[in-house]
Motif scaffolding. Structure first.
Motif, PDB file in Angstrom:
ATOM      1  N   HIS A  71       0.687  -0.930   0.020  1.00 57.95           N
ATOM      2  CA  HIS A  71      -0.166   0.565  -0.203  1.00 57.95           C
ATOM      3  C   HIS A  71       0.855   0.665   0.079  1.00 57.95           C
ATOM      4  CE1 HIS A  71       1.016  -0.146   3.648  1.00 57.95           C
ATOM      5  NE2 HIS A  71       0.330   0.690   4.429  1.00 57.95           N
ATOM      6  N   HIS A  98       1.549   3.959   1.982  1.00 57.95           N
ATOM      7  CA  HIS A  98       1.620   5.169   3.163  1.00 57.95           C
ATOM      8  C   HIS A  98       3.231   5.119   2.921  1.00 57.95           C
ATOM      9  CE1 HIS A  98      -2.124   4.267   6.170  1.00 57.95           C
ATOM     10  NE2 HIS A  98      -2.194   5.160   4.969  1.00 57.95           N
ATOM     11  N   ASP A 125       5.181   4.770   5.160  1.00 56.41           N
ATOM     12  CA  ASP A 125       6.548   4.395   5.764  1.00 56.41           C
ATOM     13  C   ASP A 125       6.962   2.763   5.164  1.00 56.41           C
ATOM     14  OD1 ASP A 125       4.146   3.882   6.294  1.00 56.41           O
ATOM     15  OD2 ASP A 125       4.063   3.469   8.660  1.00 56.41           O
ATOM     16  N   HIS A 126       5.863   2.948   3.904  1.00 55.38           N
ATOM     17  CA  HIS A 126       6.206   1.412   3.319  1.00 55.38           C
ATOM     18  C   HIS A 126       6.721   1.989   1.700  1.00 55.38           C
ATOM     19  CE1 HIS A 126       4.498  -0.635   6.547  1.00 55.38           C
ATOM     20  NE2 HIS A 126       3.608  -0.108   6.751  1.00 55.38           N
ATOM     21  N   HIS A 161      -7.052  -0.237   5.618  1.00 59.25           N
ATOM     22  CA  HIS A 161      -6.033   0.211   6.333  1.00 59.25           C
ATOM     23  C   HIS A 161      -5.901   1.097   5.118  1.00 59.25           C
ATOM     24  CE1 HIS A 161      -2.440   1.099   7.891  1.00 59.25           C
ATOM     25  NE2 HIS A 161      -1.759   0.660   7.117  1.00 59.25           N
ATOM     26  N   ASP A 196       0.100  -3.920   6.431  1.00 56.51           N
ATOM     27  CA  ASP A 196       0.048  -3.221   7.683  1.00 56.51           C
ATOM     28  C   ASP A 196      -1.880  -3.583   8.535  1.00 56.51           C
ATOM     29  OD1 ASP A 196       1.907  -1.705   8.171  1.00 56.51           O
ATOM     30  OD2 ASP A 196       0.653   0.047   7.661  1.00 56.51           O
TER      31      ASP A 196
HETATM   32 ZN   LIG Z   1       0.150   1.952   6.271  1.00 52.42          ZN
END
Ligand SMILES: [Zn+2]
Length: 302
Positions: A65, A67, A69-70, A150, A168
């Motif tokens: 996904h 976000h 942090d990924h 999420h 996540d």
């Molecule tokens: Zn996430």
């Protein structure tokens, strides 16, 4: 600089333990596929150092996904290693444009977002839909499991070694304890995705936050109970006043949750998470929202 660590999981599936857990599939001694790419600020240098130390080339990145942090290093590896970036269609659309990112993930102006997180905008090389169950990279096939909630296009990925990366969709017990407010866009759909994981049976499981597990049933139950506990707590906190304006709820929860920090990301993630949590309380019939005199008012109804 904190060092990243390469940990063997099963067969050709490994993971990189950095600020988040990043699964890695070895196509051969030199070429790897990353499942997500971590934070730009904190994971890029350790990742680069580790790849260099082992003489590894990133052939592709298959993302769970979008976000920050990924996907903080998707564009970086796309540019520096010609890595093929493969994303779910809806996630690829969101990160294709700062204005879509502000609408979906980061309440701010597109200009602010471009200044603060410039590396997030990218063009995926290949996309897949919710109906795609498998995707081939070179001669290898990865399973895809939609786990929305999420984020709209959040996807679980199964490596050819039967290692299931749940991204996540689940958080480890340790991370749940430390979390203040979950980053979940649609709480109802997210719970359905969490429950659907009880029917999945694989050799190993990897959580982005974090670690490798041989079973996840207990973790699924813990994640669902944690959400219920938080829902009841939020509702009970909001009972302390008859009616609220949104900014009053934000100020109250900021204090109540013991949050601090002024960074752009802290602020926008908090605002987004408060709104998503409130929408869930409304959907569950616990809170009512009404537009009156130019503002939305909120109150607890049960
Ligand atoms: Zn996430």
């Amino acid at each position: 600089m904190q060092q990243a660590r390469l940990v063997h999981v099963l067969g050709n599936t490994w993971c990189i333990e950095s600020h988040v857990t990043i699964p890695v599939y070895f196509l051969n001694d030199r070429e790897v596929i990353l499942l997500d790419s971590g934070y730009a600020n904190w994971d890029r240098a350790p990742l680069d150092a580790l790849l260099q130390e082992h003489g590894l080339h990133v052939q592709a990145i298959l993302g769970s996904h979008s976000h920050n942090d990924h996907n903080g290093n998707h564009a970086y590896f796309q540019a520096t290693q010609q890595a093929e970036v493969i994303l779910r269609d809806v996630e690829a659309a969101i990160v294709s444009d700062f204005s879509l990112m502000t609408a979906a993930y980061f309440p701010s102006t597109p200009g602010e977002l471009e200044r603060e997180l410039p590396y997030l905008q990218l063009k995926a090389d290949r996309v897949f839909s919710a109906n795609t169950t498998e995707i081939s990279i070179g001669s290898k096939t990865f399973g895809l499991v939609p786990l929305p909630g999420h984020t709209p296009g959040h996807t679980g990925i199964i490596t050819p070694d039967d290692v299931f990366y749940v991204g996540d969709a689940l958080l480890s017990d340790e991370v749940l304890q430390a979390a203040k407010l979950p980053s979940i866009m649609d709480w109802t759909t997210d719970s359905e995705s969490k429950r659907s994981l009880l029917a999945e049976h694989h050799s190993r499981y990897i959580l982005a936050h974090r670690g490798v597990y041989t079973e996840i049933a207990t973790i699924v139950e813990e994640n669902l109970s944690d959400k219920n506990r938080r829902t009841v707590q939020l509702r009970d906190w909001l009972r302390s006043r008859d009616v609220w304006l949104l900014n009053e709820i934000e100020q109250f929860l900021w204090k109540q949750l013991g949050l601090h920090g002024k960074s752009f990301l802290t602020r926008v993630a908090f605002q987004r998470n408060v709104r998503c949590a409130l929408e869930y309380l409304i959907a569950e019939g616990m809170v009512c929202r009404e537009f009156r005199d130019g503002a939305f008012w909120y109150w607890v109804i049960q």
